[in-house]
Design a protein around this motif. Structure first.
Motif, PDB file in Angstrom:
ATOM      1  N   VAL A 151      40.795 -50.916 -12.849  1.00 58.41           N
ATOM      2  CA  VAL A 151      40.187 -50.478 -11.826  1.00 58.41           C
ATOM      3  C   VAL A 151      39.729 -49.111 -12.205  1.00 58.41           C
ATOM      4  O   VAL A 151      40.535 -48.138 -12.264  1.00 58.41           O
ATOM      5  CB  VAL A 151      40.574 -50.408 -10.335  1.00 58.41           C
ATOM      6  CG1 VAL A 151      39.669 -50.025  -9.130  1.00 58.41           C
ATOM      7  CG2 VAL A 151      41.071 -52.199 -10.072  1.00 58.41           C
ATOM      8  N   ASP A 152      38.454 -48.695 -12.039  1.00 56.59           N
ATOM      9  CA  ASP A 152      37.850 -47.367 -12.580  1.00 56.59           C
ATOM     10  C   ASP A 152      36.926 -47.025 -11.441  1.00 56.59           C
ATOM     11  O   ASP A 152      35.777 -47.292 -11.469  1.00 56.59           O
ATOM     12  CB  ASP A 152      37.300 -47.469 -13.752  1.00 56.59           C
ATOM     13  CG  ASP A 152      36.841 -45.988 -14.510  1.00 56.59           C
ATOM     14  OD1 ASP A 152      37.501 -45.151 -14.114  1.00 56.59           O
ATOM     15  OD2 ASP A 152      36.033 -45.896 -15.359  1.00 56.59           O
ATOM     16  N   ASP A 153      37.153 -45.666 -10.933  1.00 50.94           N
ATOM     17  CA  ASP A 153      36.351 -45.028  -9.881  1.00 50.94           C
ATOM     18  C   ASP A 153      35.645 -45.934  -8.904  1.00 50.94           C
ATOM     19  O   ASP A 153      34.233 -45.920  -8.793  1.00 50.94           O
ATOM     20  CB  ASP A 153      35.523 -44.363 -10.859  1.00 50.94           C
ATOM     21  CG  ASP A 153      34.638 -43.059 -10.170  1.00 50.94           C
ATOM     22  OD1 ASP A 153      35.117 -42.760  -8.975  1.00 50.94           O
ATOM     23  OD2 ASP A 153      33.447 -42.876 -10.370  1.00 50.94           O
TER      24      ASP A 153
ATOM     25  N   ASP B  29      34.061 -56.888 -17.139  1.00 48.55           N
ATOM     26  CA  ASP B  29      33.897 -56.472 -15.784  1.00 48.55           C
ATOM     27  C   ASP B  29      33.521 -57.275 -14.797  1.00 48.55           C
ATOM     28  O   ASP B  29      32.798 -58.095 -14.822  1.00 48.55           O
ATOM     29  CB  ASP B  29      32.601 -55.285 -15.795  1.00 48.55           C
ATOM     30  CG  ASP B  29      32.506 -54.302 -14.506  1.00 48.55           C
ATOM     31  OD1 ASP B  29      33.190 -54.698 -13.480  1.00 48.55           O
ATOM     32  OD2 ASP B  29      31.727 -53.269 -14.444  1.00 48.55           O
ATOM     33  N   LEU B  30      34.504 -57.482 -13.571  1.00 50.36           N
ATOM     34  CA  LEU B  30      34.095 -58.607 -12.659  1.00 50.36           C
ATOM     35  C   LEU B  30      33.079 -58.101 -11.808  1.00 50.36           C
ATOM     36  O   LEU B  30      32.415 -59.381 -11.328  1.00 50.36           O
ATOM     37  CB  LEU B  30      35.409 -58.830 -11.839  1.00 50.36           C
ATOM     38  CG  LEU B  30      36.759 -58.932 -12.537  1.00 50.36           C
ATOM     39  CD1 LEU B  30      37.847 -59.006 -11.556  1.00 50.36           C
ATOM     40  CD2 LEU B  30      36.537 -60.508 -13.031  1.00 50.36           C
ATOM     41  N   LEU B  31      32.648 -56.895 -11.637  1.00 48.83           N
ATOM     42  CA  LEU B  31      31.593 -56.757 -10.756  1.00 48.83           C
ATOM     43  C   LEU B  31      30.035 -57.213 -11.281  1.00 48.83           C
ATOM     44  O   LEU B  31      29.258 -57.256 -10.682  1.00 48.83           O
ATOM     45  CB  LEU B  31      31.523 -55.295 -10.256  1.00 48.83           C
ATOM     46  CG  LEU B  31      32.769 -54.734  -9.753  1.00 48.83           C
ATOM     47  CD1 LEU B  31      32.600 -53.058  -9.443  1.00 48.83           C
ATOM     48  CD2 LEU B  31      33.064 -55.464  -8.394  1.00 48.83           C
ATOM     49  N   THR B  32      29.933 -57.364 -12.612  1.00 46.90           N
ATOM     50  CA  THR B  32      28.662 -57.488 -13.399  1.00 46.90           C
ATOM     51  C   THR B  32      28.974 -58.950 -13.606  1.00 46.90           C
ATOM     52  O   THR B  32      27.712 -59.703 -14.385  1.00 46.90           O
ATOM     53  CB  THR B  32      28.368 -56.711 -14.328  1.00 46.90           C
ATOM     54  OG1 THR B  32      29.504 -56.813 -15.365  1.00 46.90           O
ATOM     55  CG2 THR B  32      28.318 -55.146 -14.067  1.00 46.90           C
ATOM     56  N   MET B  33      29.680 -59.701 -13.590  1.00 48.07           N
ATOM     57  CA  MET B  33      30.096 -61.054 -13.868  1.00 48.07           C
ATOM     58  C   MET B  33      29.336 -61.901 -13.054  1.00 48.07           C
ATOM     59  O   MET B  33      29.398 -62.018 -11.671  1.00 48.07           O
ATOM     60  CB  MET B  33      31.644 -61.518 -13.722  1.00 48.07           C
ATOM     61  CG  MET B  33      31.842 -62.753 -14.404  1.00 48.07           C
ATOM     62  SD  MET B  33      33.959 -62.812 -14.338  1.00 48.07           S
ATOM     63  CE  MET B  33      34.243 -61.828 -15.731  1.00 48.07           C
ATOM     64  N   PRO B  34      28.606 -63.092 -13.479  1.00 46.50           N
ATOM     65  CA  PRO B  34      27.917 -64.049 -12.737  1.00 46.50           C
ATOM     66  C   PRO B  34      29.017 -64.825 -11.844  1.00 46.50           C
ATOM     67  O   PRO B  34      30.153 -64.896 -12.229  1.00 46.50           O
ATOM     68  CB  PRO B  34      27.344 -65.065 -13.726  1.00 46.50           C
ATOM     69  CG  PRO B  34      27.086 -64.435 -14.970  1.00 46.50           C
ATOM     70  CD  PRO B  34      28.444 -63.420 -15.092  1.00 46.50           C
TER      71      PRO B  34
ATOM     72  N   ALA C 168      42.136 -54.840  -2.627  1.00 44.00           N
ATOM     73  CA  ALA C 168      42.408 -56.029  -3.291  1.00 44.00           C
ATOM     74  C   ALA C 168      41.129 -57.172  -3.025  1.00 44.00           C
ATOM     75  O   ALA C 168      40.967 -57.849  -3.824  1.00 44.00           O
ATOM     76  CB  ALA C 168      43.550 -56.460  -2.320  1.00 44.00           C
ATOM     77  N   GLN C 169      40.546 -57.035  -1.866  1.00 44.20           N
ATOM     78  CA  GLN C 169      39.540 -57.876  -1.712  1.00 44.20           C
ATOM     79  C   GLN C 169      38.369 -57.599  -2.611  1.00 44.20           C
ATOM     80  O   GLN C 169      37.750 -58.569  -3.061  1.00 44.20           O
ATOM     81  CB  GLN C 169      38.799 -57.675   0.001  1.00 44.20           C
ATOM     82  CG  GLN C 169      39.820 -58.488   0.798  1.00 44.20           C
ATOM     83  CD  GLN C 169      39.530 -57.768   2.107  1.00 44.20           C
ATOM     84  OE1 GLN C 169      38.389 -57.423   2.451  1.00 44.20           O
ATOM     85  NE2 GLN C 169      40.679 -58.107   3.020  1.00 44.20           N
ATOM     86  N   ALA C 170      38.224 -56.322  -2.797  1.00 44.21           N
ATOM     87  CA  ALA C 170      36.920 -56.056  -3.956  1.00 44.21           C
ATOM     88  C   ALA C 170      37.506 -56.701  -5.371  1.00 44.21           C
ATOM     89  O   ALA C 170      36.605 -57.218  -6.057  1.00 44.21           O
ATOM     90  CB  ALA C 170      36.851 -54.529  -4.257  1.00 44.21           C
ATOM     91  N   ILE C 171      38.674 -56.655  -5.637  1.00 42.90           N
ATOM     92  CA  ILE C 171      39.075 -57.250  -6.810  1.00 42.90           C
ATOM     93  C   ILE C 171      39.088 -58.850  -7.019  1.00 42.90           C
ATOM     94  O   ILE C 171      38.446 -59.395  -8.111  1.00 42.90           O
ATOM     95  CB  ILE C 171      40.827 -56.876  -7.223  1.00 42.90           C
ATOM     96  CG1 ILE C 171      40.857 -55.358  -7.362  1.00 42.90           C
ATOM     97  CG2 ILE C 171      41.392 -57.586  -8.324  1.00 42.90           C
ATOM     98  CD1 ILE C 171      42.458 -54.990  -7.295  1.00 42.90           C
TER      99      ILE C 171
END
Length: 343
Positions: free
Chosen positions: A25-27, A94-99, A69-72
């Protein structure tokens, strides 16, 4: 197809890096847009997790532990939640950019979570075996009978007595400790590489707490999982965690190996949390308490967010935000970390 064949987990395409790092997790920043303003719940959180490692994330209620945790997991309600910046990388991706379709294949089989309130997290209208079996029906394509067989196996694995008879019982027919074990069975069903346990012993008596923590440690060693323990109770993680990160007002204010953190904290907030733990050698004494309350996240104080409650606060604490920096064997976001470390 036999039950044995169906229960075999497919080979994961996700592999940790050469150092064994599973999660990074980064910034990370998370905001909630509310009628009262923007609540800045997470403010630049960074940490990593390796295979077989236990990371404890500590702090009072409202410090941002569960939101992290919920963000992860990718289960924040968006809106009102917004993730304006940061990254969450699982095995380098990166999970945040993953479809979303790909993210769903990570959520459960790769990264799983034990929620803190088992009674409200379990569906009261379905038997527990049906709820555990849903993991296999959705992700492994099993039929109903094979899924129930796997549910029984998992209930036996987490030491629920008479699992074959109780697999069709409903959540309200179990004690709090047994419901927590059912939540653990659901979380480990698909052999995840990362397990997040959010307050896994909340509202349980100390005997059951010890049993749950021992079970998590056993499962972790057996499966080489990376384990994130989220709690406000520093006594719960003292014997099981390898490292700890202490959160306050959405930031990590201290980070250290568990022994260093307990033996000689370098942040006044960590010291306050430790002093509030009951001790056997201080019978009859009044427990120390951190004065005041955590800040309103829509109006976080200028400078160090802990300064209104800190006995060591000086003018610089009210104007300048301290960076997380190395102090001895640990990291601390305090202008006077050396003084705190040296008592």
């Amino acid at each position: 197809m036999t039950t044995t064949t169906k229960s075999a987990a497919p080979a994961s395409s996700y592999k940790p890096d050469a150092d064994g790092r599973l999660l990074e997790v980064d910034d990370l920043h998370v905001e909630f847009h509310t009628p009262d303003g923007i609540a800045r719940a997470i403010n630049g959180v960074s940490f990593d997790l390796h295979e077989g490692e236990t990371l404890a994330i500590l702090g009072e209620s409202g410090s941002g532990k569960s939101v992290t945790a919920q963000a992860i997991m990718g289960i924040l309600d968006m809106p009102p939640a917004v993730i304006p910046s940061g990254s969450i990388r699982y095995c380098g991706q990166d999970l945040l950019t993953m479809p979303e379709e790909q993210r769903r294949k990570v959520r459960g089989p790769e990264i799983s979570m034990i929620f803190q309130d088992a009674l409200s997290s379990l569906n009261p209208t379905f038997p527990v075996g049906w709820q555990i079996g849903e993991m296999f029906r959705q992700h492994r394509g099993m039929n109903k009978s094979d899924a129930y067989a796997q549910a029984v196996r998992l209930m036996e694995r987490v030491a629920i007595p008479a699992a074959k008879e109780r697999v069709k019982s409903y959540p309200h027919q179990f004690s709090g400790g047994m419901r927590q074990r059912i939540m653990i069975a659901m979380a480990i069903a698909l052999d995840p590489a990362v397990l997040i346990a959010d307050e896994p012993t909340t509202a349980l008596d100390v005997t059951v707490q010890a049993q749950i923590m021992a079970l998590l440690a056993e499962l972790q060693e057996e499966r080489k999982m990376g384990l994130i323990l989220i709690t406000h109770d520093l006594g719960v993680v003292a014997d099981v965690a390898d490292r700890a990160a202490v959160m306050y007002a959405g930031r990590i204010v201290a980070r250290a190996g568990i022994e260093d953190l307990y033996a000689q904290p370098a942040h006044p907030y960590t010291r306050g949390l430790l002093e509030s733990i009951p001790r056997l050698d201080q019978k009859g004494q009044t427990l120390a308490a951190i004065g005041g309350l955590p800040p309103n996240l829509t109006r976080i104080p200028q400078g160090c967010a802990f300064n209104p409650r800190c006995r060591m606060a000086q003018d610089i604490c009210r104007t300048e935000l301290p960076a997380l920096r190395q102090v001895g064997q640990q990291q601390s976001a305090c202008h006077f970390a050396e003084e705190v470390l040296n008592g």
